[in-house]
Design an enzyme around this catalytic site. Structure first.
Site, PDB file in Angstrom:
ATOM      1  N   CYS A  42       0.878  -1.175   0.060  1.00  0.00           N
ATOM      2  CA  CYS A  42       0.014  -0.106   0.080  1.00  0.00           C
ATOM      3  C   CYS A  42       0.949   1.376  -0.070  1.00  0.00           C
ATOM      4  CB  CYS A  42      -0.909   0.072   1.166  1.00  0.00           C
ATOM      5  SG  CYS A  42      -2.038   1.378   1.202  1.00  0.00           S
ATOM      6  N   ASN A  96      -0.359  -9.488 -10.653  1.00  0.00           N
ATOM      7  CA  ASN A  96      -1.231  -8.514 -10.364  1.00  0.00           C
ATOM      8  C   ASN A  96      -0.834  -6.928 -11.196  1.00  0.00           C
ATOM      9  OD1 ASN A  96      -2.000  -5.755  -7.914  1.00  0.00           O
ATOM     10  ND2 ASN A  96      -3.532  -6.805  -9.178  1.00  0.00           N
TER      11      ASN A  96
END
Ligand SMILES: Cc1cc2nc3c(=O)[nH]c(=O)nc-3n(C[C@H](O)[C@H](O)[C@H](O)COP(=O)(O)O)c2cc1C
Length: 334
Positions: A107, A207
């Site tokens: 993050c 991803n």
């Protein structure tokens, strides 16, 4: 019961995963993704510290919907002991519904990484490894980590970190092909997914920028990754999972949803949110604007949906959008 040795077979049978998305991947979003073929879906990331304070709002993030058989849970934090304790707590709370516990190492949000959480862990591989080791020792469920290409722009530390985390006991790793400093800018670099795959022998989930069946296949072919994880392309578009599942099975692509089908799904989404928790209807604002993307008259529809407050408001506005689509002969167009 799964072991680290049998986990690769589990991943091979769960190749299409919905990513954790804070503020987005609630039980309703996960239900719709799974109905369209997602093999596993993650909850929104959960603060290990928040959970350790028995914060009610944090625990709410772990609520599982009535149709869900299993979920992935992602914890963020930087204290190995707290993460290990909270991994145990998550196992106690979710029992057999829990598929994996993932540690957030990607993050890039300021309020997260400046506290040493999320992508900040990529700057401290020793601590990242100690966190994985502590969590993997604490629980018998699979412990995984999700990382980016590196922290600093143009610095690729993921392959080295991946090796450290494999040695520390990670069962699998997810790699998003952008650095933290890049945030969401530019294209994801799938090369780093291939380099991580080369560096470790545990499963690697790719991803970044998978948007449909063709891009999912391309990512697997180009990187050798064992599964794909999809985030933004699932917003207002649960059908992306049907498309990806078909592509990976070598089956013909399903029809894209017609405008009326999309708007019917938006209505159902609103009702499911309301049934889950009337207050959760506020989440429909951004969901509605995603469902409207590309529809004829999208900006008018979005404006009207933005003004909705109650479930009756949504029903009225969606009735009007459906009438409009029929009036312009768009009901069956795909
Ligand atoms: C709204 C939003 C919320 C996100 N929240 C999380 C999160 O809680 N945990 C996480 O690891 N990644 C989070 N991400 C990143 C995604 O999981 C994913 O890594 C990134 O969007 C790249 O994948 P994509 O190209 O399929 O969108 C979030 C992304 C978005 C757009």
């Amino acid at each position: 019961m799964l072991t680290r040795q049998t986990f690769p077979a589990y991943v091979a049978a769960h190749r299409v995963v919905m990513a954790p998305m804070a503020g987005v991947t609630d039980p309703v979003m996960r239900q719709l993704a799974e109905e369209q073929g997602a093999d596993l879906a993650f909850c929104e990331m959960v603060s290990a510290k928040g959970l350790s304070y028995a914060n009610e709002r944090t625990e709410d993030l772990l609520e599982v919907g009535p149709t869900e058989r299993e979920v992935g849970v992602q914890l963020f934090g930087h204290d190995p002991a707290v993460i290990a304790d909270m991994a145990r707590r998550v196992v106690d709370l979710l029992g057999d519904t829990l598929a994996v516990i993932d540690i957030n190492m990607g993050c890039p949000a300021r309020k997260i990484q400046t506290k040493g959480d999320g992508s900040a862990l990529m700057k401290d591989p020793d601590l990242a490894a100690r966190i994985v080791e502590a969590a993997a020792r604490a629980v018998a469920v699979p412990v995984t980590a999700k990382m980016r290409r590196g922290f600093y722009a143009d610095e690729e530390t993921a392959p080295e970190l991946a090796r450290r985390l494999e040695d520390a006991g990670a069962w699998a790793l997810t790699v998003h092909g952008r650095t933290a400093q890049q945030m969401y800018r530019g294209a994801a670099d799938w090369g780093v997914i291939a380099r991580v795959k080369q560096a470790v022998s545990i499963p690697v989930i790719g991803n970044g920028d998978v948007v449909d069946g063709a891009s999912a296949r391309a990512m697997i072919e180009q990187t050798g990754c064992d599964a794909v994880m999809i985030a933004r392309a699932a917003q207002g578009n649960p059908w992306v999972f049907a498309d990806v599942k078909a592509a990976l099975a070598g089956a013909p692509a399903p029809w894209p949803p017609a405008p009326l089908e999309r708007i019917a799904c938006a209505r159902r989404h609103a009702h499911l949110l309301y049934e889950w928790e009337p207050r959760a209807l506020v989440r429909m604002r951004k969901q509605a604007s995603w469902y409207c993307k590309g529809l004829p008259g999208a900006s008018t529809a979005r404006g009207a949906l933005n003004r909705c407050v109650t479930i009756d408001d949504y029903d009225r506005v969606i009735d009007a959008i459906e009438d409009h689509l029929r009036a312009i002969g768009m009901e069956g167009d795909r």
